[in-house]
Design a protein around this motif. Structure first.
Motif, PDB file in Angstrom:
ATOM      1  N   ASP A   9     105.367   5.083   1.051  1.00  0.00           N
ATOM      2  CA  ASP A   9     103.986   5.222   1.544  1.00  0.00           C
ATOM      3  C   ASP A   9     103.959   6.029   2.845  1.00  0.00           C
ATOM      4  O   ASP A   9     103.083   6.875   3.046  1.00  0.00           O
ATOM      5  CB  ASP A   9     103.350   3.848   1.771  1.00  0.00           C
ATOM      6  CG  ASP A   9     103.014   3.132   0.470  1.00  0.00           C
ATOM      7  OD1 ASP A   9     102.994   3.827  -0.576  1.00  0.00           O
ATOM      8  OD2 ASP A   9     102.760   1.919   0.504  1.00  0.00           O
ATOM      9  N   ALA A  10     104.910   5.782   3.729  1.00  0.00           N
ATOM     10  CA  ALA A  10     104.977   6.503   4.998  1.00  0.00           C
ATOM     11  C   ALA A  10     105.225   7.992   4.738  1.00  0.00           C
ATOM     12  O   ALA A  10     104.616   8.858   5.380  1.00  0.00           O
ATOM     13  CB  ALA A  10     106.076   5.923   5.889  1.00  0.00           C
ATOM     14  N   LEU A  11     106.102   8.314   3.809  1.00  0.00           N
ATOM     15  CA  LEU A  11     106.373   9.711   3.460  1.00  0.00           C
ATOM     16  C   LEU A  11     105.127  10.379   2.875  1.00  0.00           C
ATOM     17  O   LEU A  11     104.811  11.525   3.195  1.00  0.00           O
ATOM     18  CB  LEU A  11     107.549   9.814   2.475  1.00  0.00           C
ATOM     19  CG  LEU A  11     108.938   9.633   3.068  1.00  0.00           C
ATOM     20  CD1 LEU A  11     109.995   9.635   1.965  1.00  0.00           C
ATOM     21  CD2 LEU A  11     109.235  10.733   4.075  1.00  0.00           C
ATOM     22  N   LYS A  12     104.417   9.628   2.011  1.00  0.00           N
ATOM     23  CA  LYS A  12     103.173  10.156   1.439  1.00  0.00           C
ATOM     24  C   LYS A  12     102.165  10.454   2.541  1.00  0.00           C
ATOM     25  O   LYS A  12     101.527  11.496   2.566  1.00  0.00           O
ATOM     26  CB  LYS A  12     102.554   9.141   0.462  1.00  0.00           C
ATOM     27  CG  LYS A  12     102.931   9.280  -0.942  1.00  0.00           C
ATOM     28  CD  LYS A  12     102.013   8.339  -1.742  1.00  0.00           C
ATOM     29  CE  LYS A  12     102.622   7.974  -3.054  1.00  0.00           C
ATOM     30  NZ  LYS A  12     101.815   7.010  -3.784  1.00  0.00           N
ATOM     31  N   LEU A  13     102.038   9.487   3.461  1.00  0.00           N
ATOM     32  CA  LEU A  13     101.080   9.646   4.557  1.00  0.00           C
ATOM     33  C   LEU A  13     101.460  10.816   5.456  1.00  0.00           C
ATOM     34  O   LEU A  13     100.595  11.578   5.903  1.00  0.00           O
ATOM     35  CB  LEU A  13     100.974   8.357   5.374  1.00  0.00           C
ATOM     36  CG  LEU A  13     100.273   7.200   4.672  1.00  0.00           C
ATOM     37  CD1 LEU A  13     100.367   5.933   5.526  1.00  0.00           C
ATOM     38  CD2 LEU A  13      98.818   7.546   4.385  1.00  0.00           C
ATOM     39  N   LYS A  14     102.759  10.980   5.707  1.00  0.00           N
ATOM     40  CA  LYS A  14     103.203  12.111   6.514  1.00  0.00           C
ATOM     41  C   LYS A  14     102.872  13.433   5.811  1.00  0.00           C
ATOM     42  O   LYS A  14     102.433  14.397   6.432  1.00  0.00           O
ATOM     43  CB  LYS A  14     104.708  12.038   6.788  1.00  0.00           C
ATOM     44  CG  LYS A  14     105.083  11.071   7.862  1.00  0.00           C
ATOM     45  CD  LYS A  14     106.584  11.116   8.119  1.00  0.00           C
ATOM     46  CE  LYS A  14     106.984  10.130   9.192  1.00  0.00           C
ATOM     47  NZ  LYS A  14     108.431  10.182   9.458  1.00  0.00           N
ATOM     48  N   GLY A  15     103.104  13.454   4.518  1.00  0.00           N
ATOM     49  CA  GLY A  15     102.795  14.664   3.734  1.00  0.00           C
ATOM     50  C   GLY A  15     101.300  14.958   3.760  1.00  0.00           C
ATOM     51  O   GLY A  15     100.875  16.109   3.953  1.00  0.00           O
ATOM     52  N   GLU A  16     100.494  13.936   3.580  1.00  0.00           N
ATOM     53  CA  GLU A  16      99.042  14.113   3.602  1.00  0.00           C
ATOM     54  C   GLU A  16      98.573  14.551   4.990  1.00  0.00           C
ATOM     55  O   GLU A  16      97.682  15.395   5.118  1.00  0.00           O
ATOM     56  CB  GLU A  16      98.340  12.821   3.180  1.00  0.00           C
ATOM     57  CG  GLU A  16      98.494  12.505   1.701  1.00  0.00           C
ATOM     58  CD  GLU A  16      97.932  11.136   1.319  1.00  0.00           C
ATOM     59  OE1 GLU A  16      97.371  10.433   2.209  1.00  0.00           O
ATOM     60  OE2 GLU A  16      98.055  10.775   0.145  1.00  0.00           O
ATOM     61  N   ALA A  17      99.201  13.958   6.024  1.00  0.00           N
ATOM     62  CA  ALA A  17      98.841  14.332   7.396  1.00  0.00           C
ATOM     63  C   ALA A  17      99.186  15.801   7.643  1.00  0.00           C
ATOM     64  O   ALA A  17      98.420  16.533   8.281  1.00  0.00           O
ATOM     65  CB  ALA A  17      99.550  13.431   8.398  1.00  0.00           C
ATOM     66  N   ALA A  18     100.337  16.244   7.148  1.00  0.00           N
ATOM     67  CA  ALA A  18     100.742  17.651   7.319  1.00  0.00           C
ATOM     68  C   ALA A  18      99.764  18.573   6.601  1.00  0.00           C
ATOM     69  O   ALA A  18      99.360  19.618   7.131  1.00  0.00           O
ATOM     70  CB  ALA A  18     102.156  17.859   6.814  1.00  0.00           C
ATOM     71  N   MET A  24      93.208  21.840   8.811  1.00  0.00           N
ATOM     72  CA  MET A  24      92.450  21.876  10.047  1.00  0.00           C
ATOM     73  C   MET A  24      92.747  23.173  10.803  1.00  0.00           C
ATOM     74  O   MET A  24      91.838  23.812  11.336  1.00  0.00           O
ATOM     75  CB  MET A  24      92.801  20.669  10.929  1.00  0.00           C
ATOM     76  CG  MET A  24      91.891  20.521  12.137  1.00  0.00           C
ATOM     77  SD  MET A  24      92.169  18.989  13.035  1.00  0.00           S
ATOM     78  CE  MET A  24      93.680  19.380  13.876  1.00  0.00           C
ATOM     79  N   GLU A  25      93.987  23.610  10.849  1.00  0.00           N
ATOM     80  CA  GLU A  25      94.342  24.861  11.510  1.00  0.00           C
ATOM     81  C   GLU A  25      93.695  26.055  10.803  1.00  0.00           C
ATOM     82  O   GLU A  25      93.199  26.976  11.455  1.00  0.00           O
ATOM     83  CB  GLU A  25      95.865  25.042  11.565  1.00  0.00           C
ATOM     84  CG  GLU A  25      96.548  24.192  12.603  1.00  0.00           C
ATOM     85  CD  GLU A  25      96.028  24.455  14.007  1.00  0.00           C
ATOM     86  OE1 GLU A  25      95.857  25.633  14.400  1.00  0.00           O
ATOM     87  OE2 GLU A  25      95.772  23.464  14.720  1.00  0.00           O
ATOM     88  N   GLU A  26      93.686  26.020   9.482  1.00  0.00           N
ATOM     89  CA  GLU A  26      93.016  27.086   8.725  1.00  0.00           C
ATOM     90  C   GLU A  26      91.521  27.102   9.037  1.00  0.00           C
ATOM     91  O   GLU A  26      90.911  28.160   9.198  1.00  0.00           O
ATOM     92  CB  GLU A  26      93.242  26.906   7.220  1.00  0.00           C
ATOM     93  CG  GLU A  26      94.653  27.205   6.769  1.00  0.00           C
ATOM     94  CD  GLU A  26      94.896  26.847   5.300  1.00  0.00           C
ATOM     95  OE1 GLU A  26      93.983  26.271   4.643  1.00  0.00           O
ATOM     96  OE2 GLU A  26      96.002  27.124   4.807  1.00  0.00           O
ATOM     97  N   GLY A  27      90.940  25.902   9.137  1.00  0.00           N
ATOM     98  CA  GLY A  27      89.512  25.785   9.481  1.00  0.00           C
ATOM     99  C   GLY A  27      89.237  26.340  10.868  1.00  0.00           C
ATOM    100  O   GLY A  27      88.256  27.053  11.083  1.00  0.00           O
TER     101      GLY A  27
END
Length: 101
Positions: A9-18, A24-27
């Motif tokens: 779950d932590a890895l998934k969340l890190k991936g989603e956060a990335a 957000m940077e593209e925006g």
């Protein structure tokens, strides 16, 4: 295995956060591009407005010049009519003088 699930779950969340950070940077990048485009458009509008004002001033000057020329032409035509009438009068006077002499 609860620990393994938590790690997953932590890895998934890190991936989603990335992914969210990248979006957000593209925006932000898109927003800056749009802001720059808007500034360029504003400058173009100001430039065109200035050109339009200059053209309006030139049109006003040309209209004034045309009116002055039309007035001058009208004055000259009146003067020509006066001179023709005066010339006609002088011709009559000349005729009378030629007859008397």
């Amino acid at each position: 295995t609860a620990l393994a699930e938590e790690k997953t779950d932590a890895l998934k969340l890190k991936g989603e956060a990335a992914i969210l950070r990248k979006k957000m940077e593209e925006g932000r990048s898109d927003m800056n591009k749009l802001r720059n485009t808007l500034e360029d458009k504003d400058k173009a509008i100001k430039n065109l407005t200035s050109q339009l004002q200059d053209a309006d001033k030139m049109i006003d000057l040309l209209r004034k010049d045309m009116r002055e020329r039309e007035d001058t032409i009208a004055d000259k035509e009146r003067r020509m009519a006066e001179l023709k009438a005066k010339n006609k009068e002088l011709e009559k006077f000349k005729y009378v003088l030629d007859y008397k002499l």
